[in-house]
Each structure stands twice: as C-alpha cells, then as structure tokens.
Design a protein around this motif. Structure first.
Motif, PDB file in Angstrom:
ATOM      1  N   GLU A  51     -20.141   7.380 -45.555  1.00 43.29           N
ATOM      2  CA  GLU A  51     -19.793   6.932 -46.905  1.00 43.29           C
ATOM      3  C   GLU A  51     -20.949   7.171 -47.872  1.00 43.29           C
ATOM      4  N   LYS A  68     -22.477  12.522 -51.615  1.00 42.91           N
ATOM      5  CA  LYS A  68     -21.638  12.282 -50.440  1.00 42.91           C
ATOM      6  C   LYS A  68     -20.921  13.554 -49.992  1.00 42.91           C
ATOM      7  N   HIS A  90     -17.315   1.832 -51.043  1.00 43.41           N
ATOM      8  CA  HIS A  90     -16.612   2.983 -51.615  1.00 43.41           C
ATOM      9  C   HIS A  90     -15.296   3.221 -50.902  1.00 43.41           C
ATOM     10  N   MET A  91     -14.224   2.679 -51.477  1.00 46.31           N
ATOM     11  CA  MET A  91     -12.892   2.914 -50.921  1.00 46.31           C
ATOM     12  C   MET A  91     -11.888   2.757 -52.052  1.00 46.31           C
TER      13      MET A  91
END
Lengths: 315, 315
Positions: free
Chosen positions: A118, A107, A150-151
C-alpha cells in the motif's frame, strides 16, 4: 544522526533533499546521512565514510539502474526508492542512525517494481515486524491516527469494526505515552453527519463505535463517545485532545492538509524506531523543475531531530 | 429591509438575535424586521408597524404557545420556529423584505411539531416550490454545494448518481452567474482517497463522476475531472475555483467549519429569494446562558444586506 532517504528519483525527492541539506536550521539540528542513488547526489555532499566522525552531511549510495524517467512512475524508480528505503532502515536498525526521515515514494512505481504494497508505512512495518502499528499524521496541535488507510471509501466503511477501534485506541494511547504525554486524552470521529444524531443519521455510532469506545475506557483509555466529524478535528486543532482517531482517509486528510500549511508530518505508532515523513507525495507534475518547496521535509527533519534529542519513542 | 427569524426559542436564536440588533455595523447595513415569539422580543425593540417608515429595527410577533423549555427539543419550540419561518417567508414573498436571514431551528423539534422535514433548507424550498434547489455553504473564498445533505454516509454513497451530478453542476453554475460571476469555474470532489488514484482506490470516479462531469462540460459548464478530496477544498479556499461540489455532508463541512472561523454562511441555490443562514445550530447546551457568540449571525446579516444592495440573485 538521522537517516534520510531520497525517495523515488522520478519525483521531487532528490531536489527537496538537496535543498534541505543547504538549510542552516537543518544543519544545526542534526547530522544527516542521506541514502539514495549516486546519480542524484548533490554536488558538495560527500560520500559517507563510516570511519570519519565529522561528516555533518553525507551520502550513502543505494542501488540504481538509472532507467527511471523524471515525472513518471517506472519500475526502475520504484526499485531505486525501495533500495534507498531498505538501506535507510538497515542504518537505523544497526544503530548508526537514531531516526529515519523519508522523502516520498510512488505506490504505482513500487508495484511496477514488484512490491505490491500500500505504501511506505506498510513496508516499514513489515520489515520491522511491527504489530500492531498505525500511521499518525500531525498538523500543528492536531494528531490523527487512521483506522483505515488507502482503500476505497466503501471498503473503509466495511472495515470499521469494534475490535479494530479498541486496538487502535490502545495503540494510540501507548504511543503518545511513549512520546511523553502522561495521560493522553483521545477522541474518535463518528462516521455519519453529526455522529449519527442519535440514530437519525446512521447506526454505526451506537452499534459499533460507541460500544468499542466503552470497551477502550474499560481498559483505562481516556476517550469520549464519538464526536461529530465536522467538529472533532477543529477541537483537536485547538488542543482539546492529544489525539483523534479518524475512521477513513479523507476524514483525516481533508482537515490535516488544510491545517498543515506545508508542515504536515506523519510517523508510525508501534514501529521500533522513529520514522518521520512529510505529508506530500512525489509531485511528478513538477519534478525536476526546481520549483518544489522543501519546507515540509525541512520541518520533518527538524522535528525528528527534536524528538530524538528529547528521547521520545513511538511505542 | 431584511426579514430575520429568531429560530427555535429553546436554542440560542433569541439571544444572538438580540445581540445582533445592538451591533452598530448591522444597524448601518440594513433595516431589519425580526419575526419571532413576542415572549423573546428584547426590551427596546419596537413592534412592527407597517405604516411607520422609520423603524430601523422592529419585531413582528409570530405564534407561540410558550410551552417550550430552554435547552431542549420540544413540539412547542418546533411550532414556534415553524410559525416564525412561515411569517418570514410571507414577508419576503410579499415584497416587504428583500432577503430572509434565519437563526437556527432544531430538526428534532420540527419533527415533534409534526413537520417531518430534513431541515430549513427543504422546508423553504418546498414552500417556494423551488425545483431544482440545493444548499451552498461558504467560508471565506470557499463556496461548496452539497450533492447529498443530511443522511447516513452509506446512504449518501448510494445516492451519488451521474444525473444528479450534472443537475447540481448546472444549478451551481446558474446560481453563481446570478450572483454576478460571469463564467463560474467549478470543481468536483472525488469520493475515494486521491479521487480513486486511477481505479486503484475505487471505481466511482471513472464509472460515475467523470462521465457526469464530461456531460456537464458538454452543457457548457467549466468543471474539471474529480479532484482529490484532500486537495480540492484547499484549492477552493485559495481561490482556484468559484465553487466546489462536495459529494457528502462531512466532505463539505469538515473543511467549511475549519475555515469559517465563526463566519460560515449558507444560502440556497434555486430559491426565488436570498435566504442566508449562519452555519451553527441551536446549541441547546449553552442556550440562555448569555455566552452564545452572535458573530456568525451578524456576518450573515451584513452579507445578506451587501448582496441585496448589489442586486445579486440566487437563481
């Protein structure tokens, strides 16, 4: 034919691709067209010739400025990964390949290359104009769709909403039917310990998740009330459900990585074609040392070939 | 001698205790004194006689008004569970038993009985005036201490603080040394996906967790920077660490339950005596049907006996 991208050339992608191309089980399962930088084409793998019909394995060179460095995130590596992925998608969308299998990208390198995304999932969905779409990860009999990807965990908690849950359950149900499961039985993980224990340990279950599940049932989805997170993946792994909706990244990937034994897979529900990926990353720390294990990629290729043969769809 | 409490009589405690007492491996490993209501004493198990030296298995009756109902949380069941637990602790603290093994209680029943406590762990720590203390859960080679226990996930996030992490790492290190591990190698799970990925996926790691880990290292604790949550339990299970500190309940119990295969254990670091428990609950849904599996309790008894024999301490 399967299209296979070699991923970020700074990572283990090129070496696991080279190893997978020597695997007799892979060669027996499908014709493979690799898309990646010419500089990482293994000796013995011929350049793709669209007019030749008998190439079991071939290589289509994608753009590469060769300014990347093994084992680290660079703009050059990101650009090479992007070019291979774009070319791979073009091959599938043009009907030259029936499915896309992807080696890992980084990423950070994508960001350095100017692509603020993302990850591959979001990029592929955007290029495909897929809406709705969502990542599904598998380990053995456990299939998990993610509500949030993805956070930061705090952001994931804030992102849990009833409409999103209903939409995901509908999408999951449809994707599993497209795979040939006649009446998918789904489950959803709670957010809190013991799924809130009747409100003693949290309120998201009775305020948000359970009402959404009931709305999904009204739409004909076979899904029960939220299950205790420390039980639902165990239940899914022993075959109690066809799919489990997880609420946040680690709720899904802690059990998936434990169960995958180097054979975890992801695909994208809602995409117009089958895209399959191993669950591991670029592994910059061991890239180029010749120790990377190709097993997960081998399994992804075999499984993609099997699903193409059996006519499974992903939406 | 091991003291064994029969837990909430409305749950599966009495039946798994009865089954464990018939297990030849259990009988070979230690003398056992069960503490529980007279009404659930199995036929053939004699009443405890302090003057008799040859009772391999015996039963000390604890208070019981017999107003509980099988399969449901009642004040009566909570009172019976509390009375057995209190008597069991008295036996250990008086030196009559060398360790305490506990069948499950029901938090709701404890509350109905007027004991507003999170669970057995907190109650035992209070009665023992243990400070600091913390629950440790084990599955095979994976040992996990919890930073936060039974609370909503949002509250657990708010409860993560640097001092707490340092204190837990120190406590964990000390407890493992007391178990005979000379130089415990510890790990800590991150909070966010990929442990925050350098700040891209969250800030708790670099703001709170990593500084706390460094402070712990200053105190001589062998612990690395926070690890990706979806990798650290896998690493712990394959023996890379002697212990993993988990930040919230499901981060610990999703992998523990997957790995435990019906043999998960918990103990309490910082308690003055060894207390061992299976990881399952009262299982009200199957209580009294004769289908409850005693294996987890059998394993807890054998493991407690083994640790007593080898002189292991928990602080």
């Amino acid at each position: 034919m399967l299209a296979l991208t070699s991923g970020d050339p700074s990572g283990i992608g090129p070496e696991i691709v080279a190893a997978a191309l020597k695997n007799p089980d892979v060669l027996a399962s499908a014709r493979i067209l690799v898309v990646g930088p010419e500089s990482v084409r293994p000796a013995g793998v011929e350049t793709y010739d669209p007019s030749a019909s008998a190439q079991d394995v071939s290589w289509a060179a994608s753009e590469d400025d060769r300014a990347w460095t093994l084992g680290t995130a660079t703009a050059s590596g990101g650009r090479a990964a992007l070019a291979a992925l774009r070319a791979g998608v073009d091959l599938v969308q043009a009907g030259c390949a029936q499915a896309l299998v992807t080696a890992p990208v980084c990423k950070e390198a994508l960001h350095l290359a100017g692509e603020r995304v993302e990850g591959q999932t979001e990029l592929l969905a955007r290029w495909d104009a897929a809406d709705p779409y969502e990542m599904v990860a598998e380990a053995g009999d456990l299939r998990v769709m993610l509500l949030t990807r993805h956070m930061p965990l705090r952001d994931a908690l804030d992102a849990i909403d009833g409409d999103g849950i209903v939409d995901h359950l509908v999408l999951f149900d449809r994707a599993l039917r497209a795979q040939g499961i006649e009446r998918p039985k789904l489950a959803i993980a709670g957010l809190n310990p013991h799924a809130g224990e009747g409100g003693l340990l949290g309120h998201e279950e009775h305020r948000t998740i359970t009402p959404a599940v009931r709305a999904a049932r009204q739409k004909g989805i076979d899904v029960g009330d939220p299950r205790s997170p420390d039980m639902v993946f165990l239940e899914g792994a022993r075959g109690d459900y066809d799919g489990v909706l997880a609420l946040y990244h680690d709720q899904a990937f802690i059990p998936l990585k434990l169960l995958s034994q180097g054979r975890g897979l992801t695909w994208i529900a809602g995409l117009s074609y089958l895209r399959m990926s191993p669950v591991h990353g670029t592994a910059f720390d061991i890239a180029g040392q010749g120790v990377a294990d190709p097993e997960n990629l081998v399994h992804a290729l075999q499984e993609a070939a099997r699903r193409v043969r059996s006519g499974q769809k992903t939406r």
